[in-house]
Design a protein around this motif. Structure first.
Motif: not given
Length: 311
Positions: A197-206, A273-280
């Motif tokens: 309840g400390r933020a109203p929502e989570l904004v998700v890109n896409g 505009n972000e990388p679709p996958v980043l895994v180590a």
């Protein structure tokens, strides 16, 4: 030399990871000096605290003179901010590291350095998971400064003055000793804030399908401990530190809802505009350091983060 290492300076000691590194080193019997720019939230297990600015060569030199090794975590880390204030990032992340290297290399005997680096130095390669032998491609000022710090450490180590390791972390999360990540710009803290309840929502890109790699803070700390023992004079080595698990934004949201029993209010924004996958690929760390991400399953990471703020 590893068993004789008893005096360690931790820069950035009041940060999320730095705090945990100080505690873990102290628990293993090392004498730990915590360095930070302020006196707030100094780790209680530190043997000593120094208030200093890593951009000051004199202040860093005085602190390094009294230790055998440095875990260097002091840095600015927000990609978006680095575009707005690149000089600030270069002064802190690069000049600060150069000051540490200068102080270490002035010692009569080789000292050790474990440098907190980032998987962002690889950019967004097509080949996944990402291994250390892939080309670097720093695509933002933050990544560029961290790569420059890595290279500087490698070059100084090449002189024989120090032994150095760079730990290229991916997404560090979870909690250690009830202390979680306070940075509300990162995904899991943003989700926890929305549920609490400390933020109203989570904004998700896409649609939330981008894939990332999350590693538990306590696994990250274990990498620091092992890297200190692995430092050898005249050598520099980079290690990717990640779980190797492919985790989507939707996966994290679902895990948070299952753990807390509370819905995450989500609003979908246009895709970024972000990388679709980043895994180590952390095979090298496993083979050479004996490191394993034993706590880096999603349920443990999100659960620890939630309980740290809800109790």
């Amino acid at each position: 030399m590893g068993t004789l290492l008893v005096r360690v300076l931790v820069t950035g000691a009041t940060g999320f990871v730095g705090h945990a590194v100080v505690s873990a080193l102290a628990d293993r019997g090392h004498v730990v000096t915590a360095l930070s720019r302020h006196d707030r939230e100094v780790p209680t297990k530190a043997d000593r605290h120094i208030s200093a600015d890593i951009r000051s060569a004199d202040e860093v030199a005085a602190a390094v003179a009294e230790v055998d090794a440095v875990c260097h975590l002091a840095a600015l880390v927000r990609v978006r901010d680095s575009f707005a204030e690149p000089l600030k990032y270069w002064r802190t992340n690069v000049l600060g590291t150069l000051n540490v290297l200068s102080a270490l290399s002035s010692s009569a005997e080789p000292k050790r350095l474990v440098l907190s680096s980032t998987g962002a130095v690889y950019g967004a390669p097509e080949r996944q998971p990402i291994s250390e032998d892939q080309p670097t491609d720093a695509r933002n000022p933050y990544a560029a400064t961290k790569l420059a710090a890595d290279l500087a450490a490698a070059h100084v180590a090449g002189t024989g003055a120090i032994g150095a390791v760079s730990l290229r972390a991916f997404n560090i999360a979870g909690a250690s000793a009830g202390r979680t990540d306070p940075d509300a710009t990162r995904l899991i803290p943003k989700i926890i804030a929305a549920q609490a309840g400390r933020a109203p929502e989570l904004v998700v890109n896409g649609d939330g399908s981008v894939v990332r790699d999350f590693v538990h803070v306590e696994d990250m700390v274990e990498a620091f401990i092992r890297a200190l023992d692995a430092c050898e004079p005249g050598t520099w080595r980079a290690y990717n530190i990640g779980s190797g698990r492919r985790t989507t934004i939707r996966d994290v949201v679902n895990a948070a809802e299952q753990i807390t029993g509370r819905p995450v209010p989500v609003r979908h924004a246009p895709p970024a505009n972000e990388p679709p996958v980043l895994v180590a690929d952390s095979t090298r760390a496993a083979a050479e350091l004996g490191w394993r991400p034993v706590r880096s399953d999603l349920v443990t990471i999100v659960g620890d983060a939630w309980w740290a703020v809800s109790v």
